[in-house]
Design a protein around this motif. Structure first.
Motif, PDB file in Angstrom:
ATOM      1  N   ILE A   1       0.833  -1.205   0.000  1.00  0.00           N
ATOM      2  CA  ILE A   1       0.000   0.000   0.000  1.00  0.00           C
ATOM      3  C   ILE A   1       0.868   1.256   0.000  1.00  0.00           C
ATOM      4  N   PRO A   2       0.573   2.224  -0.876  1.00  0.00           N
ATOM      5  CA  PRO A   2       1.397   3.435  -0.918  1.00  0.00           C
ATOM      6  C   PRO A   2       1.225   4.318   0.320  1.00  0.00           C
ATOM      7  N   ASN A   3       2.204   5.170   0.524  1.00  0.00           N
ATOM      8  CA  ASN A   3       2.123   6.211   1.547  1.00  0.00           C
ATOM      9  C   ASN A   3       2.128   7.566   0.847  1.00  0.00           C
ATOM     10  N   TYR A   4       1.477   8.532   1.460  1.00  0.00           N
ATOM     11  CA  TYR A   4       1.346   9.853   0.843  1.00  0.00           C
ATOM     12  C   TYR A   4       1.811  10.925   1.822  1.00  0.00           C
ATOM     13  N   ASP A   5       2.633  11.839   1.325  1.00  0.00           N
ATOM     14  CA  ASP A   5       3.117  12.959   2.130  1.00  0.00           C
ATOM     15  C   ASP A   5       2.218  14.160   1.845  1.00  0.00           C
ATOM     16  N   TYR A   6       1.334  14.476   2.778  1.00  0.00           N
ATOM     17  CA  TYR A   6       0.351  15.538   2.552  1.00  0.00           C
ATOM     18  C   TYR A   6       0.985  16.929   2.547  1.00  0.00           C
ATOM     19  N   ALA A   7       2.072  17.097   3.258  1.00  0.00           N
ATOM     20  CA  ALA A   7       2.732  18.406   3.277  1.00  0.00           C
ATOM     21  C   ALA A   7       3.383  18.711   1.925  1.00  0.00           C
ATOM     22  N   LYS A   8       3.894  17.658   1.249  1.00  0.00           N
ATOM     23  CA  LYS A   8       4.566  17.843  -0.041  1.00  0.00           C
ATOM     24  C   LYS A   8       3.663  17.489  -1.230  1.00  0.00           C
ATOM     25  N   SER A   9       2.486  16.941  -0.936  1.00  0.00           N
ATOM     26  CA  SER A   9       1.519  16.558  -1.971  1.00  0.00           C
ATOM     27  C   SER A   9       2.094  15.547  -2.961  1.00  0.00           C
TER      28      SER A   9
END
Length: 196
Positions: free
Chosen positions: A71-79
């Motif tokens: 499952i991927p991970n997402y960095d919300y601060a860097k979009s």
């Protein structure tokens, strides 16, 4: 989401032999890292075309077949997505959450129980402001602007109409313990069929 996090924990406690996994559709956002912070602030992340549905569906189908998924991970601060993935193993109960979870017919049909958490927009805005300031480093002004410009129109066009497709509607302003009881009662007959 807040509810699904707590419900997954409750389910693990109430049915300890059952294997429970949980992850969010939010992990499947498409990245826009090449944009500036100003461009990211004006970008509409609340449209369903921002989600990698093919990958999400692929992972759901793999897990249903007993195949583990990364499952991927997402960095919300860097979009953008990170290079790190999380291995999710096949399980007895998989809980997923997300604003646009009911958007694609082929994905919606994979769910045994579809729950819609109804929360007033004013309450949602306050929660989003708190989250985006503390977890995503945004200013209150930007968060409120995005909410009025993107969130409300996208909710009315894509999310609210899907409520009628849910098997169960719970109130996001109710106590977590109340909602846990409602959903557990609904799931109980299915959980009893899981052999351990």
């Amino acid at each position: 989401s807040y509810f699904s996090d707590h419900f997954a924990d409750e389910l693990r406690q109430a049915y300890k032999p059952i294997r429970v996994e949980h992850f969010s559709l939010d992990r499947y956002y498409l990245g826009i890292a090449e944009k500036t912070s100003t461009e990211r602030a004006s970008h509409n992340f609340d449209h369903p075309n921002q989600i990698d549905y093919p990958l999400f569906e692929k992972h759901l189908r793999e897990l249903r077949k007993g195949i583990s998924a990364d499952i991927p991970n997402y960095d919300y601060a860097k979009s953008c997505r990170t290079e790190k993935t999380d291995r999710v193993e096949p399980c007895d109960v998989l809980i997923t959450d997300g604003l646009h979870l009911f958007h694609e017919d082929s994905i919606r049909e994979l769910f045994t129980l579809k729950i819609f958490v109804h929360t007033p927009l004013v309450e949602c805005e306050q929660r989003r402001v708190i989250r985006d300031i503390s977890e995503r480093g945004q200013s209150e002004k930007i968060v409120r602007h995005q909410y009025q410009k993107n969130v409300i129109p996208m909710f009315k066009e894509y999310i609210e109409p899907k409520q009628e497709l849910a098997d169960l509607v719970i109130q996001g302003t109710d106590e977590i313990s109340t909602n846990n009881r409602i959903v557990l009662k609904q799931l109980a007959p299915l959980l009893k069929k899981i052999k351990r």
